[in-house]
Design a protein around this motif. Structure first.
Motif: not given
Length: 605
Positions: A219-220, A361-367, A369-375
Motif C-alpha cells: 500500500r505504501t 521516500k521508501a517502503a520498509a519493514n525492518p524486524l 515494523v512497517p515504515l514509510s516516507g522519510v523514515a
C-alpha cells in the motif's frame, strides 16, 4: 599432499559470499578459484539509481581482486561441467578456452531474464539484470525526452515520453519510481509541448504492487507511485509488443518507444545442462546445499532449489537475502567436508525488506515494523550502506551530491540497443562485435519468447527501426547513431571513420564466417548454407573505397546487407566481408533483483 581445489562458478551474492567465507576459513590451506565473466561483484539493489543518474556505474560494483585477495580470479564464461572428470570448461573474454579441475565445486551461476511467449517482447523489450542494461536505459530515456522536446509532432512527442514497465515486483517498482523522477527533472530543462508530461505505466498481472511482500509495504509503494504520477495497472499485462507501442491485455494500445521487462528471473541455463534432478529449472540440493549423489558439488543462490526448513515442502525464494546467507552456509559445509568445523543445514528467517522509491521516500519493514516516507528512506539507505561489501563512502558522496546538485542527463552512447538483447544468457555483459559466441546461448534462445531478428520495414524512419542485427532491439526508440551497421544511418555524417562503428573492424581481425559457423551456440543463421552472414550480427564491413565513407549506393537508406536477398553483402561494396556474429555468452553471475533488509555489513569503503 596437494591442497584441495575449490572452484566457484559465479560471483553474485551467493558466489561472492562463498568465496569470502572460504578465503577466511581456509587460511591459505586450499586453492580457491572464482570463475566469473566480470572482475566485479554487482550490488544489484542499487541498479535503478544508476539508470536514474543518481549513482555512477562503478559505485555499485565491487572489485573482486581487491576484496578477495586470497582467491584466484579467472575471467570467463562456464561452457560446461564434466562431473565425472571433475572439470569446468570455460571461455575467456578473448575467446580462448580453458579447463579448471576441482575437488569441490560451488555452482552459484544465478539467473537471467525470464521470457514469456508474448509476440514481440523478445524483439522490442529490454531487461534490467545487469549494468549494461541500466546504462542503456539511462541513455535511451534521456534520448527520448530530448527528441520529444525537439519534435513538432504531438503524437510522436507523446509516444516518446511514454514509458512502460512490466512487472511490479522489487525491480519494476523501483525502476518506475526512479524513472518518473528522472524524466520530470529532464522536462524542467527541456519543456515539452503545452500540456504534455512524461507518462510512466507500471503493469502486472497480480492484484497489487509488490505482491510478494507484506500488504502494508504494498500500500505504501502504491500510494507513493500514484502521488508521483505513475499509472499503476494491476491485473494487466502485455498481449503484444511492437516497435511503435504495446497492446495491453485489456485491449488498449499504448504508443511508446520504451518497454522495460521486469517480470522476474529464470535460473541460468548452466544448471540444466548438468543432467541432474531439477525443480522448476533450479538444481535440486539437500538442506546442506549438496547435490544428491554428488557430495563434491554444492549449489546455492538462484541456481539452486534449497528446501525451506521453516516451510516444509517448499523451497526458498530466489532473493538476494537467501543467496547471501546460503553462500555463508555453503562455505562452512565445504570447509567441514575438508575436515574443518561441522556442517549445518541452511535455515533462515526473513527479517524484513526495503524498497527504494526514489527521492527521500521508501517502503520498509525492518524486524516487522512497517515504515514509510522519510523514515523508511533513511532506513533503506542506511541498510544499503551497511550491506555493501565496498564503495560505501563513494555511494554516500553521490547521494549527497544528488541532493544539492542537478543530475547530469547526457547520453554517453556506450551501450547500444542491440548490445543488450532481452534473451541473452549473460545480462552482465554487453554484446559487442567480434566476441566469441557462448556455447550456452543456443539453449537460452530456444525457449519460449526467444528472439528472432526483426525484418526492417521499408520506408520506416531510422529512429523508429530496431537496430539492425539486434536479437532483441529497443522498441523503436534508438536513434540512428545507436544502430550498428556497415554504413552511416540516416542523419549520420558519412565522414565518420569506419573503425569507430560496429562492423568497421578490419577483416583480418575477424574470423571467417566458416569458422564462426562451426562454433557451438554461434549466432550465424542456422538455415543459411555456405557460412552466409548471420542476421543477428551488426553488419558487414563498411565500403572502404567509397569517397567520404558514404553508405553503399545500392542499399536504400543506408540499410545493412542483411536486407538483401539471401543475406549477402552489398555487391557494390568492396570489402563487404561478413564479420563474425557478436556472440552473446552465457551468464555466471548471481545477482537477484530484490533488496533484503538483513544482509550484514561486509567489507570497507
Amino acid at each position: 599432499m596437494s591442497r584441495p581445489r575449490i572452484v566457484i562458478v559465479g560471483a553474485g551474492f551467493a558466489g561472492y559470499r562463498t568465496a569470502k567465507e572460504l578465503s577466511r576459513m581456509s587460511r591459505g590451506k586450499a586453492d580457491i578459484t572464482l570463475l566469473n565473466p566480470t572482475d566485479y561483484f554487482l550490488y544489484l539493489p542499487l541498479l535503478p539509481q544508476v539508470a536514474a543518474g543518481i549513482l555512477e556505474p562503478r559505485r555499485v560494483t565491487v572489485s573482486l581482486s581487491d576484496t578477495l585477495p586470497h582467491v584466484r580470479l579467472v575471467l570467463g564464461e562456464a561452457d560446461g561441467i564434466d562431473l565425472d572428470a571433475r572439470t569446468v570448461r570455460y571461455t575467456d573474454p578473448e575467446g580462448d578456452e580453458g579447463t579448471l579441475g576441482y575437488d569441490r565445486l560451488v555452482l552459484a551461476a544465478g539467473s537471467v531474464n525470464k521470457l514469456l511467449p508474448i509476440p514481440g517482447v523478445a524483439e522490442n523489450a529490454h531487461g534490467f539484470r545487469g549494468l549494461p542494461e541500466a546504462l542503456y536505459l539511462r541513455d535511451h530515456v534521456t534520448r527520448q525526452v530530448e527528441l520529444a522536446a525537439a519534435t513538432n509532432d504531438p503524437a510522436g512527442c507523446a509516444a516518446r515520453c511514454t514509458f512502460v514497465v512490466v512487472g511490479a515486483g522489487y525491480t519494476g517498482t523501483e525502476v518506475a519510481a526512479h524513472g518518473k523522477l528522472f524524466t520530470d527533472a529532464q522536462v524542467r530543462k527541456h519543456p515539452l509541448r503545452a500540456g504534455m508530461r512524461p507518462r510512466w505505466l507500471l503493469l502486472d498481472v497480480a492484484d497489487r504492487v509488490l505482491p510478494e511482500l507484506d500488504e502494508r509495504l504494498s500500500r505504501t509503494a502504491d500510494r507513493t507511485l500514484k502521488e508521483r504520477g505513475v499509472e499503476v495497472r494491476m491485473g494487466t499485462s502485455v498481449k503484444e509488443a511492437t516497435p511503435d507501442g504495446v497492446l495491453l491485455t485489456d485491449g488498449e494500445f499504448v504508443e511508446s518507444r520504451t518497454l522495460v521487462w521486469c517480470v522476474g528471473v529464470r535460473p541460468d541455463p548452466l544448471a540444466e545442462s548438468l543432467g541432474l534432478p531439477m525443480e522448476r529449472g533450479r538444481l535440486l540440493v539437500d538442506p546442506h546445499l549438496q547435490v544428491p549423489g554428488r557430495p563434491e558439488v554444492f549449489a546455492c543462490g538462484d541456481a539452486a532449489a534449497v528446501p525451506d526448513l521453516r516451510n516444509p515442502g517448499q523451497f526458498t525464494p530466489t532473493t538476494a537475502q537467501h543467496a547471501w546467507r546460503q553462500g555463508r552456509t555453503a562455505a562452512r559445509n565445504i570447509a567441514a567436508s575438508l575436515g574443518v568445523g561441522m556442517r549445518r543445514p541452511y535455515e533462515h528467517r526473513d527479517l524484513g525488506f526495503v524498497v527504494d522509491l526514489g527521492g527521500a521516500k521508501a517502503a520498509a519493514n525492518p524486524l516487522g515494523v512497517p515504515l514509510s516516507g522519510v523514515a523508511a528512506g533513511a532506513v533503506t539507505r542506511g541498510y544499503h550502506l551497511a550491506a555493501m561489501p565496498g564503495n560505501r563512502v563513494r555511494v554516500a558522496a553521490d547521494w549527497l551530491l544528488d541532493s544539492v546538485l542537478p543530475r547530469q542527463a547526457v547520453q554517453l552512447g556506450l551501450v547500444r540497443s542491440w548490445s543488450v538483447p532481452l534473451d541473452t544468457a549473460s545480462p552482465e555483459l554487453a554484446r559487442v562485435p567480434g566476441r566469441p559466441p557462448g556455447r550456452q546461448e543456443t539453449k537460452a534462445m530456444s525457449g519460449p519468447g526467444a528472439a528472432t531478428a526483426p525484418d526492417t520495414r521499408p520506408g520506416e524512419p531510422a529512429e523508429n527501426r530496431p537496430a539492425p542485427g539486434a536479437a532483441a532491439g529497443g522498441p523503436g526508440g534508438a536513434s540512428a547513431e545507436n544502430q550498428p551497421g556497415p554504413e552511416a544511418a540516416a542523419g549520420r555524417s558519412g565522414s565518420e571513420p569506419a573503425e569507430s562503428r560496429p562492423g568497421g573492424a578490419p577483416t583480418e581481425n575477424r574470423p571467417a564466417p566458416e569458422a564462426a559457423a562451426g562454433r557451438s551456440g554461434s549466432e550465424l543463421a542456422r538455415n543459411q548454407p555456405g557460412g552466409e552472414p548471420a542476421r543477428n550480427q551488426p553488419g558487414p564491413e563498411p565500403a572502404k573505397n567509397q569517397p567520404g565513407g558514404e553508405p553503399a549506393r545500392n542499399q536504400p537508406g543506408g540499410e545493412p546487407a542483411r536486407n538483401q536477398p539471401g543475406g549477402e553483402p552489398a555487391r557494390n561494396q568492396p570489402g563487404g566481408d561478413p564479420g563474425k556474429a557478436p556472440g552473446p555468452v552465457r551468464r555466471t553471475g548471481d545477482a537477484p533483483a530484490d533488496t533484503p533488509a538483513d544482509t550484514p555489513a561486509e567489507g570497507d569503503s
